[in-house]
Design a protein around this motif. Structure first.
Motif, mmCIF file in Angstrom:
data_model
loop_
_atom_site.group_PDB
_atom_site.id
_atom_site.type_symbol
_atom_site.label_atom_id
_atom_site.label_comp_id
_atom_site.label_asym_id
_atom_site.label_seq_id
_atom_site.Cartn_x
_atom_site.Cartn_y
_atom_site.Cartn_z
ATOM 1 N N ILE A 143 0.806 -1.206 0.000
ATOM 2 C CA ILE A 143 0.000 0.000 0.000
ATOM 3 C C ILE A 143 0.846 1.266 0.000
ATOM 4 N N ARG B 108 1.787 2.756 -3.348
ATOM 5 C CA ARG B 108 0.851 3.099 -4.401
ATOM 6 C C ARG B 108 0.910 4.554 -4.792
ATOM 7 N N SER B 109 1.303 5.400 -3.849
ATOM 8 C CA SER B 109 1.331 6.820 -4.148
ATOM 9 C C SER B 109 2.129 7.095 -5.412
ATOM 10 N N VAL C 116 0.540 6.549 -9.121
ATOM 11 C CA VAL C 116 -0.387 7.492 -9.723
ATOM 12 C C VAL C 116 0.344 8.649 -10.365
ATOM 13 N N GLN C 117 1.654 8.656 -10.258
ATOM 14 C CA GLN C 117 2.418 9.683 -10.969
ATOM 15 C C GLN C 117 2.245 9.478 -12.468
ATOM 16 N N ASP D 86 10.177 8.832 -1.818
ATOM 17 C CA ASP D 86 8.930 9.580 -1.598
ATOM 18 C C ASP D 86 9.189 11.082 -1.555
#
Lengths: 307, 330
Positions: free
Chosen positions: B22, B25-26, B29-30, B169
């Motif tokens: 999880i 996942r950020s 979406v890039q 990140d």
């Protein structure tokens, strides 16, 4: 769920600190003496210079300056620019402009991207499908600033439909910039929707729904779309944050007085406090919307539970 | 071992398709990720005798793909233009005469003349070199960082993975253009190397995630454990057995990413923070023509078309490669 959100919130803290430190360190290395820039043509006396240096903590090492900056930041103090104006004031003034632009872009992205993607995905290999494929490929190949000129030239100068710069015409002046800002994401959304829909249409539950005699509109509208929308909605949601940070190019071309334009001007004028403040805000929005989307993800898809 | 391989690879492929952790996942979406959409299965890239391999299958389907052919032709044209611009034009791009400033296209000068009165066609042709150079240079840089960091994070896991993932990140939080824009403002000089450096610093993250997830998905595979049991060293396991699985997805991604990088360079230069005069580049040409949209639109039009076609060629090839290398789409 609550525990998951709390854990994610905790994980964003080091990222936010790291990103803001990264920006701070870069801006710290900006060439030129900020005090000299502040003074302009009239040289300041050594005593005044020393006092200003102390006031802005300029003689401290990088890490100490950063800690003092963050200390002020958490109290809502973004520092001041060269003319003594609060950076937070600039932000409050310009945030609504960028927010409107991002909102216009998200609307275009969602509406046009979804419609094109759905129509293409329903009939793979059809004329419309190929049209969407080719046009999205072309859109992503044209850099945003070029697209901005094309839009200004075609819709603004030749057809005279939309204003080409500034925000003097209210919502109407956001149409063209919003469309340009949305263009790249719009193409992604169309493609993502198309792929996702086509994949779902191959599933067994769709065959079952068809076999029991449901109308095609119900099969697609009620059964397939719901499942296909999950990746698309998450993309659009997370994109809001990215759009705000990406507005720097669009705002420069269309001369829109938003946050992106403010960063652009501040970098060229070497106003560190403004750059750090606004870019940190961009990073915050980016992280915030990503987090929001992850939570939304669990709500949308009952198969995913984070507990 | 050879018997084991297809099975291991298939299993790895299934793992590769499992939902990602999880926290990661950020990144997916890039934009670049979504475009590359690399749901490619991790495949063994080893040579197979007598039967169709992934690569020969891919080549067969590529040859029939019209988009791939268009993209390749465009790419070859622009590569030749970058290396031998003299083949396309006899005119000297720096031979200028103010008397013909901003004249429109004519038989003598196909693209007209720029504001300084230089032949625009030769200027636009000579602009290919720097775009292509920065595209390849920064792509190689992002690949080196991405592969090294991604392999370390994926293979060792644990706290190394956590730390590297957080660092990734942090960089992800800054959009490519914005980050490179600020970094370039700090650098005293802005030439090809500086612009490439700025693009590398804020562009390596997706390659890292791609490599990391491939490494994670195959590092427990039977054939890797067999290699370990036979006493293979860690570098050998990584280089010979694990990283070849990442070749296909990384190839697709980096082809498309070169296009993104070329567009990013032009954008930075256009904003006035990238390459500087007297360099000949499309971004600079568009920049110096931006106030002449009303009366000399050809000055914006021609470099924009060349720039977009170059980006398009990489995207077409990358898209075709993805379709050809992903067996699910056949």
């Amino acid at each position: 769920m609550g525990r998951y959100v709390a854990r994610r919130l905790l994980l964003t803290i080091p990222v936010l600190i790291g990103a803001s430190f990264l920006i701070f360190a870069m801006v710290y290395a900006l060439p030129g003496d900020p005090i000299r820039a502040l003074a302009g043509d009239r040289p300041l006396s050594a005593a005044v210079q020393a006092q200003l240096r102390a006031e802005y903590n300029l003689d401290d090492p990088l890490w100490l300056q950063y800690i003092k900056y963050v200390g002020d930041l958490v109290q809502g103090d973004f520092g001041t620019d060269f003319s003594g104006r609060d950076v937070s004031e600039t932000i409050f003034q310009r945030l609504p402009v960028t927010a409107k632009l991002a909102l216009a872009a998200v609307i275009f992205e969602a509406v046009i991207g979804l419609v094109a993607g759905i129509l293409a995905g329903i009939r793979r290999g059809s004329f419309f499908d190929n049209l969407v494929l080719i046009s999205t490929t072309l859109i992503v190949s044209i850099p945003v600033f070029v697209l901005g000129f094309v839009a200004q030239f075609a819709f603004g100068l030749k057809l005279g439909l939309f204003p080409t710069s500034g925000i003097g015409d209210g919502w109407y002046s956001y149409v063209l910039p919003g469309l340009v800002l949305a263009s790249l994401s719009l193409a992604y959304v169309a493609r993502l929707t198309r792929t996702s829909l086509a994949e779902n249409l191959r599933q067994d539950y769709v065959r079952t729904a068809r076999a029991k005699g449901l109308k095609p509109s119900v099969v697609i509208g009620k059964h397939t779309l719901r499942n296909s929308m999950i990746p698309v909605v998450t993309f659009i949601g997370a994109d809001i944050g990215a759009l705000m940070g990406g507005a720097i190019v669009t705002e420069s071309i269309f001369n829109i007085p938003g946050l992106g334009r403010a960063v652009y001007d501040a970098v060229l004028r070497q106003e560190g406090a403004v750059v750090v403040g606004i870019v940190t805000l961009f990073v915050f929005f980016y992280i915030f919307f990503n987090l929001l989307v992850d939570v939304l993800y669990a709500l949308l898809d009952p198969r995913i539970r984070y507990d | 071992m050879t018997d084991n391989r297809p099975d291991a690879a298939r299993r790895a492929g299934e793992l590769g398709n499992a939902p990602e952790p999880i926290g990661d996942r950020s990144g997916t979406v890039q934009r670049t990720d979504e475009w590359a959409d690399t749901t490619l299965e991790a495949k063994s890239a080893g040579p197979e005798i007598g039967e169709a391999s992934l690569w020969s299958d891919a080549w067969r389907s590529l040859r029939r793909n019209p988009f791939f052919l268009i993209g390749s032709v465009l790419l070859v044209v622009f590569l030749v233009m970058a290396v031998f611009p003299q083949l396309f034009t006899n005119a000297d791009p720096r031979d200028c005469d103010l008397a013909r400033s901003a004249q429109g296209p004519s038989a003598a000068a196909w693209f007209g003349y720029d504001v300084q009165g230089c032949d625009y066609y030769s200027n636009v042709v000579y602009g290919a070199r720097i775009s292509v150079a920065i595209g390849f240079l920064s792509m190689l840089g992002t690949l080196v960082i991405g592969v090294v960091v991604g392999a370390l994070a994926g293979y060792y896991g644990g706290w190394i993975d956590s730390v590297l993932a957080r660092i990734t990140d942090i960089f992800y939080g800054l959009p490519l253009i914005l980050g490179a824009f600020i970094l370039l403002a700090v650098l005293p000089e802005r030439g090809v190397l500086e612009v490439s450096l700025a693009l590398i610093v804020f562009g390596w993250m997706t390659a890292m995630r791609l490599v990391r997830s491939t490494v994670v998905s195959v590092k427990e595979a039977d054939y890797v454990q067999a290699a370990r049991a036979l006493g293979a060293s860690t570098p050998r396991i990584l280089l010979r057995h694990i990283l070849p699985n990442a070749i296909a997805p990384v190839l697709v991604y980096s082809t498309i990413f070169i296009g993104t990088l070329i567009a990013a360079e032009a954008t930075l230069t256009f904003l006035g923070i990238g390459l500087q005069l007297p360099e000949i580049s499309w971004g600079l040409q568009i920049n110096s023509a931006q106030n002449r949209l009303r009366d000399a639109a050809h000055l914006i039009f021609f470099p924009s078309v060349f720039l977009s076609l170059t980006v398009l060629s990489f995207i077409l090839i990358g898209d075709a490669l993805r379709d050809a290398l992903d067996p699910k789409l056949r």
